[in-house]
Design a protein around this motif. Sequence first.
Motif, short mmCIF file in Angstrom:
data_model
loop_
_atom_site.label_atom_id
_atom_site.label_comp_id
_atom_site.label_asym_id
_atom_site.label_seq_id
_atom_site.Cartn_x
_atom_site.Cartn_y
_atom_site.Cartn_z
N ALA A 22 0.67 -1.21 0.05
CA ALA A 22 -0.14 -0.03 -0.14
C ALA A 22 0.86 1.51 0.17
CB ALA A 22 -1.05 -0.05 1.13
N ARG A 23 1.90 1.05 0.65
CA ARG A 23 2.72 2.39 0.71
C ARG A 23 3.50 2.61 -0.62
NH1 ARG A 23 3.21 4.38 5.89
NH2 ARG A 23 2.88 2.58 7.70
N HIS A 24 3.86 1.59 -1.36
CA HIS A 24 4.42 1.86 -2.59
C HIS A 24 3.24 2.37 -3.43
CE1 HIS A 24 7.65 -0.61 -1.19
NE2 HIS A 24 8.33 -0.18 -2.23
N ALA A 25 2.05 1.69 -3.37
CA ALA A 25 0.88 1.99 -4.28
C ALA A 25 0.57 3.80 -4.01
CB ALA A 25 -0.39 1.29 -4.02
N ASP A 27 2.74 5.96 -3.05
CA ASP A 27 3.53 6.77 -3.49
C ASP A 27 3.55 6.84 -5.37
OD1 ASP A 27 4.97 7.41 -1.27
OD2 ASP A 27 6.48 6.10 -1.32
N VAL A 28 3.01 5.81 -5.91
CA VAL A 28 3.20 5.73 -7.24
C VAL A 28 1.93 6.76 -7.59
CG1 VAL A 28 2.67 4.42 -9.25
CG2 VAL A 28 4.10 3.42 -7.46
N ALA A 29 0.83 6.42 -7.00
CA ALA A 29 -0.40 7.51 -6.99
C ALA A 29 -0.12 8.82 -7.04
CB ALA A 29 -1.60 7.15 -6.30
N ARG A 30 0.77 9.11 -5.90
CA ARG A 30 1.12 10.77 -5.67
C ARG A 30 1.96 11.21 -6.88
NH1 ARG A 30 2.95 10.31 -0.93
NH2 ARG A 30 1.12 10.99 0.32
N THR A 31 2.74 10.56 -7.30
CA THR A 31 3.69 11.02 -8.10
C THR A 31 3.09 10.88 -9.77
OG1 THR A 31 5.44 9.50 -7.17
CG2 THR A 31 5.82 10.27 -9.24
N THR A 32 2.17 9.87 -9.82
CA THR A 32 1.50 9.97 -11.21
C THR A 32 -0.04 10.65 -11.39
OG1 THR A 32 0.38 7.86 -10.78
CG2 THR A 32 2.70 7.97 -11.77
#
Length: 146
Positions: A22-25, A27-32
């Motif tokens: 979830a933490r990785h997800a 980060d990816v959501a925030r970046t993209t």
Amino acid sequence: MTWNLNTIIVGVDGSEGAERAARHAVDVARTTGAKLYIATVVRPPEGWWGIGGAPPTPEALSTALIEGQKEVLDNLVAALDLEGVDYETLQDLGDPASRLIAIAEERNADLMVIGRRGAGLVERVIIGSVADRICHHSPCPVLLIP
Ligand SMILES: Nc1ncnc2c1ncn2[C@@H]1O[C@H](COP(=O)(O)OP(=O)(O)OP(=O)(O)O)[C@@H](O)[C@H]1O
Ligand SMILES: [Mg+2]
């Protein structure tokens, strides 16, 4: 072909592995700027499906299961830094891998994020059975978090 990351699904089951996923997800959501669905699936107890094979209504499930599931999501959401992330939580009922794959299809997901291990107790397993099935059958790219 361009890979537009508009929709991300992360599967969570209350485990540390899922929290890392979830933490990785996030980060990816925030970046993209992608929309993030944080999804948890309750597997009904064995034998629940009955003779007719009709799926149980959520109302028919024991309150303990439903509440346990909600707690999983609430605790996780509280532990994550979701500032600036467009997210939604999803609760579903059934076989976890099948339901996560169906959710990805329904929402036209661009990425599925899962942990390599989950809440299962079988330590010898290198990759969990839900993760394994998703890696084999996901309609979209899968990000497997160790
Ligand atoms: N019920 C579920 N709802 C949503 N996501 C799930 C669920 N179960 C597993 N996942 C996702 O799949 C990842 C791997 O979990 P998996 O269940 O495959 O491993 P396990 O529990 O260690 O093994 P097994 O379930 O085969 O005993 C988890 O980190 C999570 O991201
Ligand atoms: Mg599991």
